[in-house]
Design a protein around this motif. Structure first.
Motif, PDB file in Angstrom:
ATOM      1  N   ARG A   1      29.247  98.862  23.934  1.00 31.14           N
ATOM      2  CA  ARG A   1      28.942  97.740  24.835  1.00 31.14           C
ATOM      3  C   ARG A   1      28.789  96.434  24.070  1.00 31.14           C
ATOM      4  O   ARG A   1      28.793  95.355  24.660  1.00 31.14           O
ATOM      5  N   GLU A   2      28.596  96.573  22.748  1.00 30.26           N
ATOM      6  CA  GLU A   2      28.415  95.365  21.934  1.00 30.26           C
ATOM      7  C   GLU A   2      29.749  94.754  21.520  1.00 30.26           C
ATOM      8  O   GLU A   2      29.795  93.650  21.005  1.00 30.26           O
ATOM      9  N   SER A   3      30.852  95.491  21.728  1.00 32.82           N
ATOM     10  CA  SER A   3      32.164  94.983  21.294  1.00 32.82           C
ATOM     11  C   SER A   3      32.562  93.767  22.122  1.00 32.82           C
ATOM     12  O   SER A   3      32.083  93.566  23.235  1.00 32.82           O
ATOM     13  N   THR A   4      33.474  92.993  21.553  1.00 36.64           N
ATOM     14  CA  THR A   4      34.114  91.926  22.330  1.00 36.64           C
ATOM     15  C   THR A   4      35.362  92.510  22.974  1.00 36.64           C
ATOM     16  O   THR A   4      36.171  93.147  22.287  1.00 36.64           O
ATOM     17  N   TYR A   5      35.501  92.323  24.247  1.00 39.81           N
ATOM     18  CA  TYR A   5      36.671  92.837  24.961  1.00 39.81           C
ATOM     19  C   TYR A   5      37.596  91.693  25.348  1.00 39.81           C
ATOM     20  O   TYR A   5      37.135  90.610  25.719  1.00 39.81           O
ATOM     21  N   LEU A   6      38.867  91.973  25.225  1.00 42.17           N
ATOM     22  CA  LEU A   6      39.887  90.988  25.601  1.00 42.17           C
ATOM     23  C   LEU A   6      40.551  91.495  26.876  1.00 42.17           C
ATOM     24  O   LEU A   6      41.312  92.470  26.855  1.00 42.17           O
ATOM     25  N   ASP A   7      40.224  90.867  27.994  1.00 39.26           N
ATOM     26  CA  ASP A   7      40.725  91.322  29.289  1.00 39.26           C
ATOM     27  C   ASP A   7      42.183  90.896  29.471  1.00 39.26           C
ATOM     28  O   ASP A   7      42.484  89.702  29.567  1.00 39.26           O
ATOM     29  N   LEU A   8      43.060  91.903  29.493  1.00 39.07           N
ATOM     30  CA  LEU A   8      44.498  91.600  29.642  1.00 39.07           C
ATOM     31  C   LEU A   8      44.876  91.392  31.111  1.00 39.07           C
ATOM     32  O   LEU A   8      45.994  90.986  31.408  1.00 39.07           O
ATOM     33  N   GLY A   9      43.943  91.685  32.004  1.00 36.28           N
ATOM     34  CA  GLY A   9      44.259  91.695  33.429  1.00 36.28           C
ATOM     35  C   GLY A   9      44.699  90.365  33.984  1.00 36.28           C
ATOM     36  O   GLY A   9      45.387  90.319  35.012  1.00 36.28           O
ATOM     37  N   GLN A  10      44.300  89.268  33.338  1.00 36.60           N
ATOM     38  CA  GLN A  10      44.642  87.939  33.868  1.00 36.60           C
ATOM     39  C   GLN A  10      45.961  87.402  33.301  1.00 36.60           C
ATOM     40  O   GLN A  10      46.350  86.282  33.627  1.00 36.60           O
ATOM     41  N   ILE A  11      46.605  88.177  32.418  1.00 39.96           N
ATOM     42  CA  ILE A  11      47.831  87.655  31.782  1.00 39.96           C
ATOM     43  C   ILE A  11      49.036  88.077  32.625  1.00 39.96           C
ATOM     44  O   ILE A  11      49.527  89.205  32.518  1.00 39.96           O
TER      45      ILE A  11
END
Ligand SMILES: Cc1cc2nc3c(=O)[nH]c(=O)nc-3n(C[C@H](O)[C@H](O)[C@H](O)COP(=O)(O)OP(=O)(O)OC[C@H]3O[C@@H](n4cnc5c(N)ncnc54)[C@H](O)[C@@H]3O)c2cc1C
Length: 259
Positions: free
Chosen positions: A28-38
């Motif tokens: 939960r501490e990771s940074t996530y890169l949400d690809l859903g908006q690309i």
């Protein structure tokens, strides 16, 4: 963003990633890169000689496209056996590849169709045949700053296409055994899942099928499989069950084609 922060975790459908949240609090501490908006990653398209999947194309996107059933039917066969409808609607083909599970359902059919992964970063873009993508259990030729932006599936004449998944039930089951078999013009493709540390092609079984029906026997398939794969006992099945059932799927499936 990945170029600046390569340890950020790409998140597509989240159906593999979020499973770890309850038990592994550190994730939960990771940074996530949400690809859903690309938007550019989303849609699939057909060219004269290939189907091009985007980096976030879902199983459901292909199930809904009638051309997939017509031209690349194993993709729909496998997609319909992933989880259940909710997972099919969120889960992506690229996520299935990048997750690297040896029990994946999308990977074997893509590999049997000679799919090529396009891995892109700010540095460059490279193409890797899916059959050469995995190096070991959950190890793959994808650098931290690379995204899978496309998967190219060549269109070609093919016969005798099958995807067999053996699981505990028809939905929401991870494969005890997965086998994708396709007869291409230049020979058979046989791809096994849940029988080795990675999804992989089975060159000895392919050579046996290429040799013609006179050579086919249950013993022959068992021996060829022993060269290609190394099943283990785990929570879903035993090595012995996997060996016996996989050989029978081959013998009574593609092996019985001309019998
Ligand atoms: C209830 C349930 C049932 C399931 N049943 C099945 C099943 O029957 N068969 C099966 O094969 N799987 C199954 N799965 C697993 C999962 O749904 C699939 O593997 C799915 O394809 C993962 O896609 P995703 O978009 O959700 O991936 P995510 O969870 O978003 O990501 C998975 C991994 O891929 C990486 N990633 C995602 N997209 C990219 C990209 N474009 N470039 C680089 N890296 C990327 C992520 O960083 C992560 O490491 C199930 C999961 C659940 C929760």
């Amino acid at each position: 963003m990945l170029a600046e922060e390569p340890e950020a975790v790409p998140l597509a459908g989240g159906t593999d990633l979020l499973v770890h949240w309850p038990a592994h609090h550190e994730t939960r501490e990771s940074t996530y890169l949400d690809l859903g908006q690309i938007e550019e990653l989303r849609s699939h398209r057909w060219t004269e000689d290939a189907l091009i999947l985007g980096g976030t194309t879902t199983y459901w996107d292909l199930i809904r496209d009638p051309r997939t059933t017509r031209d690349l039917p194993l993709l729909v066969d496998a997609a319909r056996q992933v989880g259940a409808v909710q997972i099919q609607a969120r889960g992506t083909w690229a996520g299935n590849i990048a997750n690297g599970s040896p029990a994946a359902d999308g990977v074997p059919v893509l590999m049997a169709y000679d799919a090529v992964v396009v891995a892109q970063s700010e540095r460059d873009s490279c193409e890797i045949p899916l059959s050469e993508f995995y190096l070991g259990y959950k190890e793959m030729r994808l650098a931290d700053d690379q995204l899978i932006t496309r998967i190219r599936v060549p269109l070609a004449p093919r016969a005798n296409q099958r995807f067999d998944k053996v699981g505990a039930r028809r939905a929401q089951a991870i494969a005890k055994i997965g086998l994708a078999t396709v007869e291409a013009e230049d020979g058979w493709r046989v791809v096994a899942a849940s029988l080795a540390p990675t999804v992989r092609r089975c060159p000895a079984v392919e050579a046996l099928l290429d040799s013609g029906e006179a050579e086919y026997s249950l013993d022959g398939f068992e021996t060829a499989l022993a060269t290609d794969v190394s099943p283990i006992d785990d929570i879903r099945s035993t090595a012995e069950y996997r060996r016996r059932v996989a050989a029978r799927l081959l013998f009574f499936g593609p092996g019985s084609r001309e019998a």
